[in-house]
Design an enzyme around this catalytic site. Sequence first.
Site, PDB file in Angstrom:
ATOM      1  N   CYS A   1      -0.526   4.155   2.152  1.00 51.16           N
ATOM      2  CA  CYS A   1      -0.538   3.969   3.312  1.00 51.16           C
ATOM      3  C   CYS A   1       1.025   4.340   3.698  1.00 51.16           C
ATOM      4  O   CYS A   1       1.456   5.074   4.737  1.00 51.16           O
ATOM      5  CB  CYS A   1      -0.716   2.576   4.028  1.00 51.16           C
ATOM      6  SG  CYS A   1      -1.975   1.767   3.416  1.00 51.16           S
ATOM      7  N   ASP A   2       2.026   3.793   3.131  1.00 48.85           N
ATOM      8  CA  ASP A   2       3.389   3.729   3.724  1.00 48.85           C
ATOM      9  C   ASP A   2       4.508   4.559   2.686  1.00 48.85           C
ATOM     10  O   ASP A   2       5.555   4.730   3.039  1.00 48.85           O
ATOM     11  CB  ASP A   2       4.155   2.225   3.468  1.00 48.85           C
ATOM     12  CG  ASP A   2       3.141   1.420   4.596  1.00 48.85           C
ATOM     13  OD1 ASP A   2       2.817   1.834   5.340  1.00 48.85           O
ATOM     14  OD2 ASP A   2       2.808   0.177   4.159  1.00 48.85           O
TER      15      ASP A   2
ATOM     16  N   CYS B   1       0.911  -1.215   0.030  1.00 51.38           N
ATOM     17  CA  CYS B   1      -0.045   0.024  -0.062  1.00 51.38           C
ATOM     18  C   CYS B   1       0.976   1.208   0.103  1.00 51.38           C
ATOM     19  O   CYS B   1       1.311   1.668   1.113  1.00 51.38           O
ATOM     20  CB  CYS B   1      -0.853  -0.018   1.260  1.00 51.38           C
ATOM     21  SG  CYS B   1      -2.129   1.470   1.225  1.00 51.38           S
TER      22      CYS B   1
END
Length: 316
Positions: free
Chosen positions: A144-145, A141
């Site tokens: 997300c990261d 992701c």
Amino acid sequence: MSTTTTRDVVIIGSGPAGLTAATYAARANLEPLVIEGVTAGGPTGGQLTLTTDVENYPGFPEGIMGPDLVAGMRAQAERFGTAYLTDDVVQVDLSSRPFRIETSSNGDVWANTLIMATGARPRRLEVPGEDELWGGGVSACATCDGFFFRDKEVVVVGGGDSAMEEATFLTKFASRVTIVHRREELRASKIMQERAFKDDKVEFVWNATIDAVHGTDGVVSGVTLRDTVTDETTEFATDGVFLAIGHIPNTRLVADVLETDEDGYLVVEQPYTTTNVDGVFAAGDVSDHVYRQAVTAAGMGCKAAIDAERFLAANA
Ligand code: NAP
């Protein structure tokens, strides 16, 4: 919520398929219950919650952020009387109606009809180092990261739209993004390919797979690449590995009862959403490995709710 009350419609899954089914079922006065898992298969709200700009969902000419789109769908379903239960389903008994759905913390839920909208989860490489370094440089992701890779070098694995999207997104942070693809031709749509090709920070390694991910103290330092033509291996230094190699349908709860295809997706009787068990319907990515779009999932969710409504009317 342990109760002996039987719901007319229970929906497992809260992505576009589940939430659209909920809106339609709620507007048909069926008072649906959506069970949104907390750990099983993926995030509450589905994979859209992990994306940024959604540019191809109709009705949003300027695009919309994935989490905002899901939040809107959720509120819309709620407005017409959808109830939500945030809990993991641990077991589903489809041997007789009403169906019994056992949850982790809220006991049993009973359902006259069930809509499976459990989606799919990211596929993993299953190579040494991947599990150990998951969350410490290995991710599926970018949204997300990606933030953690400012001025770092990262690898994106895959040749589809997801890989192009993740790579382009990661250039906001990373100094260099290398797409590693196992063939020399991309699967991604032309527009997504062109975006990646045009980006100066994006490079490609063709005909290569990842044999192992290396790192120490939970931090990635590199990968072993294997040339898919010559079978030679080389070491490649990188700070992060983002996987975009497709998805696996979340069918664990029902795979021994509901018919699945060779890739594990729930089989529905086209053009309907009926499965091989009367009263059980499937919608979205759990039963679609062809289109896998938010809008097609929503469309299937609509069909599933109408199918459930007609089933209930015929079996009253
Ligand atoms: P995908 O189209 O199935 O692509 C997966 C990629 O991973 C393929 O290139 C595949 O290689 C590669 N791959 C699979 N297993 C692998 C392994 N074990 N090791 C190395 N490589 C592996 O999946 P996706 O990109 O997630 O897209 C899924 C669907 O969502 C598509 O319909 C796509 O159009 C859609 N999508 C749309 C957007 C958008 O429009 N904004 C964004 C993301 C996704 P091969 O090509 O050799 O098979």
